[in-house]
Scaffold this active site. Sequence first.
Site, mmCIF file in Angstrom:
data_model
loop_
_atom_site.group_PDB
_atom_site.id
_atom_site.type_symbol
_atom_site.label_atom_id
_atom_site.label_comp_id
_atom_site.label_asym_id
_atom_site.label_seq_id
_atom_site.Cartn_x
_atom_site.Cartn_y
_atom_site.Cartn_z
ATOM 1 N N ASP A 67 16.340 23.043 -31.597
ATOM 2 C CA ASP A 67 17.183 23.627 -32.635
ATOM 3 C C ASP A 67 17.706 22.569 -33.601
ATOM 4 O O ASP A 67 17.603 21.368 -33.337
ATOM 5 C CB ASP A 67 18.353 24.415 -32.013
ATOM 6 N N ASN A 137 28.129 29.741 -22.076
ATOM 7 C CA ASN A 137 27.916 31.193 -22.112
ATOM 8 C C ASN A 137 26.489 31.576 -21.747
ATOM 9 O O ASN A 137 26.062 32.701 -21.990
ATOM 10 C CB ASN A 137 28.279 31.737 -23.509
ATOM 11 N N HIS A 139 23.726 30.218 -23.013
ATOM 12 C CA HIS A 139 22.715 30.087 -24.064
ATOM 13 C C HIS A 139 21.728 28.960 -23.762
ATOM 14 O O HIS A 139 22.049 27.998 -23.068
ATOM 15 C CB HIS A 139 23.331 29.969 -25.468
ATOM 16 N N GLU A 144 22.213 32.686 -28.472
ATOM 17 C CA GLU A 144 23.506 33.116 -27.970
ATOM 18 C C GLU A 144 23.363 34.447 -27.225
ATOM 19 O O GLU A 144 22.362 35.157 -27.396
ATOM 20 C CB GLU A 144 24.472 33.298 -29.150
HETATM 21 C C1 GLP Z 1 24.278 23.058 -27.557
HETATM 22 C C2 GLP Z 1 22.729 23.033 -27.713
HETATM 23 C C3 GLP Z 1 22.045 23.413 -26.424
HETATM 24 C C4 GLP Z 1 22.714 22.695 -25.273
HETATM 25 C C5 GLP Z 1 24.115 23.222 -25.080
HETATM 26 C C6 GLP Z 1 24.900 22.513 -23.992
HETATM 27 O O1 GLP Z 1 24.928 24.051 -28.249
HETATM 28 N N1 GLP Z 1 22.219 23.818 -28.782
HETATM 29 O O2 GLP Z 1 20.647 23.083 -26.519
HETATM 30 O O3 GLP Z 1 21.995 22.936 -24.069
HETATM 31 O O4 GLP Z 1 24.836 23.183 -26.293
HETATM 32 O O5 GLP Z 1 25.346 21.269 -24.410
HETATM 33 P P1 GLP Z 1 25.995 20.187 -23.471
HETATM 34 O O6 GLP Z 1 24.855 19.576 -22.708
HETATM 35 O O7 GLP Z 1 26.662 19.227 -24.397
HETATM 36 O O8 GLP Z 1 26.939 20.903 -22.587
#
Ligand code: GLP
Length: 269
Positions: A67, A137, A139, A144
């Site tokens: 992304d 959540n 995702h 989402e």
């Molecule tokens: C972000 C990314 C995800 C990631 C998630 C968790 O929003 N788009 O690809 O897995 O959040 O992030 P973190 O590893 O910082 O908890």
Amino acid sequence: MEVVILKDADDVAVHGAALVEAMLRVKPQAVFGFATGGTPRALYRRLAERQRAGEVSFSRSTSFNLDEYLGLPPDSPQSYRAYMRREFFDRVDIDPAATHLPECAPGEDPQRVGPRYEAMIREAGGIDLQILGIGHNGHIGFNEPSSSLASRTRVKTLTPRTLEANSRLFDDDEFQPRLAITMGIATIMEARRILLLATGEAKAAAVAGLVEGPVTAMCPASALQLHERVTVLLDEAAAAKLRHRAYYDLAYRENRALKERFGDFYAAD
Ligand code: GLP
């Protein structure tokens, strides 16, 4: 789904790096799907160390990130391109021209980015190993809750919860995008293998939904239950809400014994 519960986040990084290396041993020209966020940072550090030590090379591989934010100024340090350069691309021997993110050029119609990105992934032969984190959540990427399980790369509006979780990375006066372009759930599901990493107690509920919950668009990661080859690497804290923990440990030990006897994970392809 293979659920591997390790002591801590360092072990998750070391174990994850070993799986990436195993892929590269079988296929040096592997196509990787990369993720951003705090979780994979230690994995990228470990892989960079291994590359410096001459144990692994990304020189023939290609990558597609999950992304990218929409609407950040070009060269913003908050972009996922900048994150990937800082945390990984600039630290290893991957060809910068072989690294891709779903980026929207200034003035370009963002709705065109998704189909173009999908075509690029197809032309590269598809993703061999997709690395994922998980949001609080549930995702994956920026899919989402309520994202279609059949979704492809497209523009998504971020939920207030995700904006809040990611706000720690933006200064108060800095523009934080509310939109992003993300691979869809169907795009992710087409990867040949998936490696999801989760660490820390804040992820325990999402992990329980992913592994033991119903398959539902309200926990997008639960779609991975329908994928044939998913490995979930967890530390103790992220595994805390799993009901069948003892079984996962047992199955992991049995599988490891089989692999030691008959060859590793990737050799069968
Ligand atoms: C972000 C990314 C995800 C990631 C998630 C968790 O929003 N788009 O690809 O897995 O959040 O992030 P973190 O590893 O910082 O908890």
